[in-house]
Design a protein around this motif. Structure first.
Motif, PDB file in Angstrom:
ATOM      1  N   GLN A  66       0.859  -1.183   0.000  1.00  0.00           N
ATOM      2  CA  GLN A  66       0.000   0.000   0.000  1.00  0.00           C
ATOM      3  C   GLN A  66       0.897   1.235   0.000  1.00  0.00           C
ATOM      4  O   GLN A  66       1.968   1.229   0.602  1.00  0.00           O
ATOM      5  N   PHE A  67       0.447   2.293  -0.669  1.00  0.00           N
ATOM      6  CA  PHE A  67       1.256   3.494  -0.868  1.00  0.00           C
ATOM      7  C   PHE A  67       0.636   4.696  -0.177  1.00  0.00           C
ATOM      8  O   PHE A  67      -0.543   4.984  -0.349  1.00  0.00           O
ATOM      9  N   TYR A  68       1.454   5.372   0.640  1.00  0.00           N
ATOM     10  CA  TYR A  68       1.012   6.546   1.395  1.00  0.00           C
ATOM     11  C   TYR A  68       1.983   7.698   1.197  1.00  0.00           C
ATOM     12  O   TYR A  68       3.076   7.681   1.759  1.00  0.00           O
ATOM     13  N   TYR A  69       1.622   8.697   0.433  1.00  0.00           N
ATOM     14  CA  TYR A  69       2.355   9.958   0.345  1.00  0.00           C
ATOM     15  C   TYR A  69       3.873   9.781   0.284  1.00  0.00           C
ATOM     16  O   TYR A  69       4.609  10.362   1.067  1.00  0.00           O
ATOM     17  N   GLY A  70       4.328   8.945  -0.634  1.00  0.00           N
ATOM     18  CA  GLY A  70       5.753   8.726  -0.837  1.00  0.00           C
ATOM     19  C   GLY A  70       6.318   7.516  -0.123  1.00  0.00           C
ATOM     20  O   GLY A  70       7.471   7.153  -0.338  1.00  0.00           O
ATOM     21  N   TYR A  71       5.559   6.894   0.738  1.00  0.00           N
ATOM     22  CA  TYR A  71       6.034   5.728   1.479  1.00  0.00           C
ATOM     23  C   TYR A  71       5.230   4.498   1.102  1.00  0.00           C
ATOM     24  O   TYR A  71       4.022   4.569   0.904  1.00  0.00           O
ATOM     25  N   ALA A  72       5.903   3.365   1.026  1.00  0.00           N
ATOM     26  CA  ALA A  72       5.251   2.096   0.724  1.00  0.00           C
ATOM     27  C   ALA A  72       5.176   1.266   1.999  1.00  0.00           C
ATOM     28  O   ALA A  72       6.095   1.275   2.814  1.00  0.00           O
ATOM     29  N   ASN A  73       4.088   0.554   2.158  1.00  0.00           N
ATOM     30  CA  ASN A  73       3.896  -0.263   3.344  1.00  0.00           C
ATOM     31  C   ASN A  73       3.635  -1.704   2.925  1.00  0.00           C
ATOM     32  O   ASN A  73       2.627  -1.997   2.293  1.00  0.00           O
ATOM     33  N   LEU A  74       4.568  -2.584   3.281  1.00  0.00           N
ATOM     34  CA  LEU A  74       4.395  -4.016   3.043  1.00  0.00           C
ATOM     35  C   LEU A  74       3.696  -4.591   4.262  1.00  0.00           C
ATOM     36  O   LEU A  74       4.155  -4.425   5.390  1.00  0.00           O
ATOM     37  N   SER A  75       2.576  -5.230   4.030  1.00  0.00           N
ATOM     38  CA  SER A  75       1.781  -5.771   5.117  1.00  0.00           C
ATOM     39  C   SER A  75       1.220  -7.116   4.669  1.00  0.00           C
ATOM     40  O   SER A  75       1.707  -7.706   3.706  1.00  0.00           O
ATOM     41  N   ASN A  76       0.197  -7.589   5.353  1.00  0.00           N
ATOM     42  CA  ASN A  76      -0.494  -8.798   4.901  1.00  0.00           C
ATOM     43  C   ASN A  76      -1.974  -8.606   5.118  1.00  0.00           C
ATOM     44  O   ASN A  76      -2.403  -7.787   5.928  1.00  0.00           O
ATOM     45  N   ASP A  77      -2.763  -9.339   4.359  1.00  0.00           N
ATOM     46  CA  ASP A  77      -4.210  -9.211   4.433  1.00  0.00           C
ATOM     47  C   ASP A  77      -4.831 -10.564   4.111  1.00  0.00           C
ATOM     48  O   ASP A  77      -4.216 -11.418   3.479  1.00  0.00           O
ATOM     49  N   TRP A  78      -6.068 -10.717   4.538  1.00  0.00           N
ATOM     50  CA  TRP A  78      -6.793 -11.952   4.270  1.00  0.00           C
ATOM     51  C   TRP A  78      -6.984 -12.141   2.775  1.00  0.00           C
ATOM     52  O   TRP A  78      -7.304 -11.208   2.059  1.00  0.00           O
ATOM     53  N   LYS A  79      -6.797 -13.353   2.317  1.00  0.00           N
ATOM     54  CA  LYS A  79      -6.933 -13.657   0.886  1.00  0.00           C
ATOM     55  C   LYS A  79      -8.358 -13.463   0.379  1.00  0.00           C
ATOM     56  O   LYS A  79      -8.557 -13.214  -0.804  1.00  0.00           O
ATOM     57  N   VAL A  80      -9.338 -13.552   1.251  1.00  0.00           N
ATOM     58  CA  VAL A  80     -10.727 -13.404   0.828  1.00  0.00           C
ATOM     59  C   VAL A  80     -11.095 -11.944   0.543  1.00  0.00           C
ATOM     60  O   VAL A  80     -12.104 -11.677  -0.103  1.00  0.00           O
ATOM     61  N   ASN A  81     -10.287 -10.980   1.009  1.00  0.00           N
ATOM     62  CA  ASN A  81     -10.557  -9.569   0.751  1.00  0.00           C
ATOM     63  C   ASN A  81     -10.223  -9.215  -0.690  1.00  0.00           C
ATOM     64  O   ASN A  81      -9.247  -9.704  -1.244  1.00  0.00           O
ATOM     65  N   GLU A  82     -11.037  -8.360  -1.283  1.00  0.00           N
ATOM     66  CA  GLU A  82     -10.757  -7.901  -2.644  1.00  0.00           C
ATOM     67  C   GLU A  82      -9.598  -6.912  -2.611  1.00  0.00           C
ATOM     68  O   GLU A  82      -9.595  -5.980  -1.813  1.00  0.00           O
TER      69      GLU A  82
END
Length: 91
Positions: A66-82
């Motif tokens: 996910q991208f926020y104002y010049g910064y990238a955030n590597l995270s994890n999320d449920w596979k069922v989410n779009e």
């Protein structure tokens, strides 16, 4: 050389794309510049779009970017989410 093969990037390939364009997970501006110079569409930087990677976190979740104002955030999320996908050339 990829011979024009497109794929969903892994979490490590996301990081490699940032690094190859003068940034890191904390800065993706160089990657956005390279994409727009090549005629592509830059990543939105307001945190509203989350991209799925091809890397699994566990059996139920995948890594996301996910991208926020010049910064990238590597995270994890449920596979069922779009989530959005952004293909890259294989490398």
């Amino acid at each position: 050389f990829s011979n024009g093969t497109w794929k969903l990037p892994t979490k490590d390939e996301w990081k490699q794309m940032f690094s190859a364009n003068g940034g890191d997970e904390g800065s993706y501006n160089g990657l956005n510049t390279a994409i727009t110079t090549a005629g592509g569409t830059a990543f939105p930087d307001d945190g509203t779009v989350t991209y799925l990677s091809s890397s699994e976190y566990d059996s139920d979740r995948a890594y996301t970017m996910q991208f926020y104002y010049g910064y990238a955030n590597l995270s994890n999320d449920w596979k069922v989410n779009e989530r959005y996908v952004r293909a890259c050339l294989a490398f």
